[in-house]
Write a protein that holds these residues in place. Structure first.
Motif, PDB file in Angstrom:
ATOM      1  N   THR A 249      82.794 104.213  34.669  1.00 20.39           N
ATOM      2  CA  THR A 249      83.270 103.686  33.382  1.00 20.39           C
ATOM      3  C   THR A 249      83.891 104.828  32.569  1.00 20.39           C
ATOM      4  OG1 THR A 249      81.201 104.182  32.207  1.00 20.39           O
ATOM      5  CG2 THR A 249      81.341 102.024  33.291  1.00 20.39           C
ATOM      6  N   THR A 250      84.709 104.455  31.582  1.00 22.16           N
ATOM      7  CA  THR A 250      85.305 105.477  30.707  1.00 22.16           C
ATOM      8  C   THR A 250      84.434 105.742  29.481  1.00 22.16           C
ATOM      9  OG1 THR A 250      86.570 103.748  29.604  1.00 22.16           O
ATOM     10  CG2 THR A 250      87.671 104.915  31.409  1.00 22.16           C
TER      11      THR A 250
ATOM     12  N   HIS B  82      79.209 101.967  39.781  1.00 25.87           N
ATOM     13  CA  HIS B  82      80.611 101.974  39.367  1.00 25.87           C
ATOM     14  C   HIS B  82      80.876 103.095  38.371  1.00 25.87           C
ATOM     15  CE1 HIS B  82      78.546  99.564  36.305  1.00 25.87           C
ATOM     16  NE2 HIS B  82      79.582  99.778  35.508  1.00 25.87           N
TER      17      HIS B  82
ATOM     18  N   PRO C 214      77.325 103.607  28.183  1.00 28.03           N
ATOM     19  CA  PRO C 214      76.888 102.200  28.129  1.00 28.03           C
ATOM     20  C   PRO C 214      76.276 101.765  26.799  1.00 28.03           C
ATOM     21  CG  PRO C 214      75.405 103.502  29.504  1.00 28.03           C
ATOM     22  CD  PRO C 214      76.594 104.367  29.193  1.00 28.03           C
TER      23      PRO C 214
END
Ligand code: MD3
Ligand code: FE
Length: 196
Positions: free
Chosen positions: A66-67, A64, A70
């Motif tokens: 993400t902006t 996926h 992590p």
């Protein structure tokens, strides 16, 4: 697919140097990490991203975008200007890239045969790949996993563009040809993710 349809360009030594510096600035803010695949194993390639969206994988959420990073929780750093220029020159002058996935290969790193299919809203937009550092064995097949594959060497300064049908072919990195003088390979992959 015919490998002759891959557009190949070679960067100058000073441009390669500029990208090594850009890599250092990116990892300063967004350290590399090894995503865990849905199957539960960490990838052998270490990654990070630049741009508004970054590609990642976790066992729970699978592949996926993400902006944020992590572990730091910070937004991904901006895409280096030289890479944006190459995108404008070789792909779409009117569409902005959103993701610059940065792949770091060391001895033993490989990337299994796959199709880039995590960008369904932008599946018609080309992908641009820029490699620096150690050469690597790139495997390219066709639109089916069963299609025959061929290999080619990707070298430092190579710019590859995958457009049209080529955007959807199976590909992977068999191995990075690292050496004591060139112990890593860095690949920058620029993509559009959301609908242009
Ligand atoms: C795109 N990376 O991150 S880039 C990836 O060298 C990825 O790190 C490899 O595949 C790397 O998803 C390969 C070059 C590449 C080669 C063939 C492609 C990108 C491609 C075929 C279709 C779309
Ligand atoms: Fe890929």
């Amino acid at each position: 697919m015919s490998l002759a349809r891959l557009l190949r360009a070679r960067l100058s030594e000073s441009q390669i140097c500029e990208l090594r510096e850009a890599f250092a600035r990116i990892v300063d803010v967004a350290p590399t990490f090894r995503p865990v695949t849905p199957g539960g194993s960490p990838m052998s390639v270490a990654i990070t991203n630049a741009g508004s969206l970054g590609w990642t994988s976790t066992q729970r959420d699978g592949y996926h975008y993400t902006t944020t990073h992590p572990t730091t929780g910070l937004p991904w750093p901006p895409i280096p200007e030289l890479l944006r220029e190459l995108w404008r020159e070789h792909t779409c002058a009117t569409i902005e890239p959103e993701c610059c996935l940065v792949n770091l290969y060391r001895a033993g790193s490989k990337l299994g045969l796959h199709v880039d299919r995590d960008e369904p809203a932008a599946a018609d937009v080309p992908i641009l790949s820029v490699s620096i550092g150690a050469p690597a064995v790139l495997r390219v097949g066709g639109r089916s996993r069963k299609s025959p594959t061929e290999t080619m060497i990707v070298r430092s300064g190579d710019v590859l563009v995958f457009a049209g049908d080529d955007r959807h072919v199976y590909h992977g990195i068999d191995r990075a040809l690292v050496s004591p003088s060139e112990p890593v390979r860095i690949n920058f992959t620029l993509r559009r993710v959301s609908k242009p």
